[in-house]
Design a protein around this motif. Structure first.
Motif, PDB file in Angstrom:
ATOM      1  N   PRO A  74      -6.037 -11.541 -17.413  1.00  0.00           N
ATOM      2  CA  PRO A  74      -6.255 -12.872 -17.999  1.00  0.00           C
ATOM      3  C   PRO A  74      -6.193 -12.814 -19.523  1.00  0.00           C
ATOM      4  O   PRO A  74      -6.818 -11.963 -20.156  1.00  0.00           O
ATOM      5  CB  PRO A  74      -7.668 -13.230 -17.516  1.00  0.00           C
ATOM      6  N   THR A  85       3.129 -19.544  -9.198  1.00  0.00           N
ATOM      7  CA  THR A  85       2.646 -18.940  -7.955  1.00  0.00           C
ATOM      8  C   THR A  85       2.690 -17.422  -8.027  1.00  0.00           C
ATOM      9  O   THR A  85       1.743 -16.726  -7.636  1.00  0.00           O
ATOM     10  CB  THR A  85       3.475 -19.428  -6.751  1.00  0.00           C
ATOM     11  N   GLU A  88       0.077 -16.102 -10.672  1.00  0.00           N
ATOM     12  CA  GLU A  88      -1.306 -16.115 -10.168  1.00  0.00           C
ATOM     13  C   GLU A  88      -1.550 -14.945  -9.222  1.00  0.00           C
ATOM     14  O   GLU A  88      -2.600 -14.296  -9.281  1.00  0.00           O
ATOM     15  CB  GLU A  88      -1.575 -17.446  -9.453  1.00  0.00           C
ATOM     16  N   ALA A  89      -0.581 -14.656  -8.353  1.00  0.00           N
ATOM     17  CA  ALA A  89      -0.739 -13.547  -7.414  1.00  0.00           C
ATOM     18  C   ALA A  89      -0.793 -12.220  -8.162  1.00  0.00           C
ATOM     19  O   ALA A  89      -1.597 -11.335  -7.834  1.00  0.00           O
ATOM     20  CB  ALA A  89       0.411 -13.550  -6.411  1.00  0.00           C
ATOM     21  N   LEU A  91      -1.655 -11.740 -11.349  1.00  0.00           N
ATOM     22  CA  LEU A  91      -2.883 -11.678 -12.141  1.00  0.00           C
ATOM     23  C   LEU A  91      -4.088 -11.316 -11.288  1.00  0.00           C
ATOM     24  O   LEU A  91      -4.990 -10.601 -11.737  1.00  0.00           O
ATOM     25  CB  LEU A  91      -3.128 -13.029 -12.832  1.00  0.00           C
ATOM     26  N   GLU A  92      -4.099 -11.782 -10.068  1.00  0.00           N
ATOM     27  CA  GLU A  92      -5.236 -11.506  -9.191  1.00  0.00           C
ATOM     28  C   GLU A  92      -5.383 -10.015  -8.903  1.00  0.00           C
ATOM     29  O   GLU A  92      -6.495  -9.480  -8.868  1.00  0.00           O
ATOM     30  CB  GLU A  92      -5.094 -12.276  -7.879  1.00  0.00           C
ATOM     31  N   ILE A  93      -4.250  -9.323  -8.727  1.00  0.00           N
ATOM     32  CA  ILE A  93      -4.301  -7.890  -8.421  1.00  0.00           C
ATOM     33  C   ILE A  93      -4.150  -7.043  -9.671  1.00  0.00           C
ATOM     34  O   ILE A  93      -4.565  -5.881  -9.706  1.00  0.00           O
ATOM     35  CB  ILE A  93      -3.221  -7.524  -7.372  1.00  0.00           C
ATOM     36  N   GLY A  94      -3.538  -7.615 -10.735  1.00  0.00           N
ATOM     37  CA  GLY A  94      -3.404  -6.892 -11.994  1.00  0.00           C
ATOM     38  C   GLY A  94      -2.133  -6.075 -12.132  1.00  0.00           C
ATOM     39  O   GLY A  94      -1.981  -5.333 -13.100  1.00  0.00           O
ATOM     40  N   SER A 109      -0.860  -5.208  -2.255  1.00  0.00           N
ATOM     41  CA  SER A 109      -2.230  -5.383  -1.790  1.00  0.00           C
ATOM     42  C   SER A 109      -2.650  -4.060  -1.166  1.00  0.00           C
ATOM     43  O   SER A 109      -1.983  -3.573  -0.246  1.00  0.00           O
ATOM     44  CB  SER A 109      -2.315  -6.512  -0.758  1.00  0.00           C
TER      45      SER A 109
END
Length: 244
Positions: A74, A85, A88-89, A91-94, A109
């Motif tokens: 972030p 889309t 965001e995916a 960023l969530e996992i880095g 994942s």
């Protein structure tokens, strides 16, 4: 930890395959590493999740020319160029991989000792400036060492202080290689970046012996600045080789 992330391996070994430096089976073996298995879901014309060898062949047949690493956090979406889309995916996992040609993004994942990859539309990022990123990491390393020395980091976490000193000795060695086709300076920059990220991760686990909130904030800022520079340098080092 990003120092051993699947996205780093996927990026550099896919680039090696695409430049003819290795075959798909070798690339798949290197990407797998010590994991039990990797599967890629969402590939066109392949309704079931594909194994690495199958996926690499499909991606090459789809016109993949280059692979790019993304290590976003972030406020610093390094390696991302949209759409939302995919951003965001990632960023969530880095972490993520972006493939130029089919304009696809792969987001991992981690499920125990295996990795499940999701395929999403993704725009190719602007080319990373390796020289700028490498200089930025070296400057950040000096700044972090000076800042942490002033905060008596050696009394707080002597292993961190020792690591900052020893990092200058980094060269080729176990765990420091990228893939065939990468220049020695990229290999060295990636190794330095990986070590810096490992140092920052370890040191950010707690505030240690910080006496005041201000000291804790200063220590955290120095480490976060080092991690930011390290992520940028690792992304630049893993960029497609010039001849790709």
């Amino acid at each position: 930890m990003l120092t051993t992330s699947a996205s780093v391996r996927f990026t550099v070994w896919t680039n090696a395959m695409l430049t003819g430096a290795c075959d798909p089976d070798t690339a798949a073996e290197k990407i797998l590493g010590d994991d039990v298995g990797h599967h890629i879901a969402g590939l066109a014309g392949h309704p079931e999740p594909a194994t690495l060898p199958v996926a690499l062949n499909l991606l090459r047949a789809a016109g993949t020319r280059q692979a790019h690493l993304a290590l976003p956090v972030p406020g610093d979406p390094i390696g991302l160029a949209g759409p939302p889309t995919f951003n965001e995916a990632a960023l969530e996992i880095g972490e993520a991989v972006v493939l130029t040609g089919p304009e696809l993004g792969l987001v991992p994942s981690y499920v125990g000792p295996s990795v499940q990859w999701s395929v999403l539309p993704a725009a190719s990022p602007r080319p990373a400036d390796f020289g700028e990123a490498d200089r930025g990491l070296r400057m950040a390393l000096i700044d972090a060492a000076e800042s942490l020395a002033a905060l008596e980091v050696a009394k707080w976490k002597p292993e961190v202080a020792d690591a900052l000193i020893d990092i200058r000795k980094i060269g080729r060695g176990s765990g420091d290689e990228l893939a065939p086709g990468y220049e020695p300076r990229a290999v060295k920059a990636a190794a330095t970046a990986r070590r810096c990220l490992a140092i920052a991760d370890a040191a950010l686990e707690d505030d240690g012996a910080a006496v005041t909130g201000a000291e804790a904030d200063a220590r955290r800022r120095a480490l976060l600045d080092l991690a930011t520079a390290a992520r940028r340098a690792l992304v630049a080092a893993c960029a497609p080789p010039i001849h790709a």
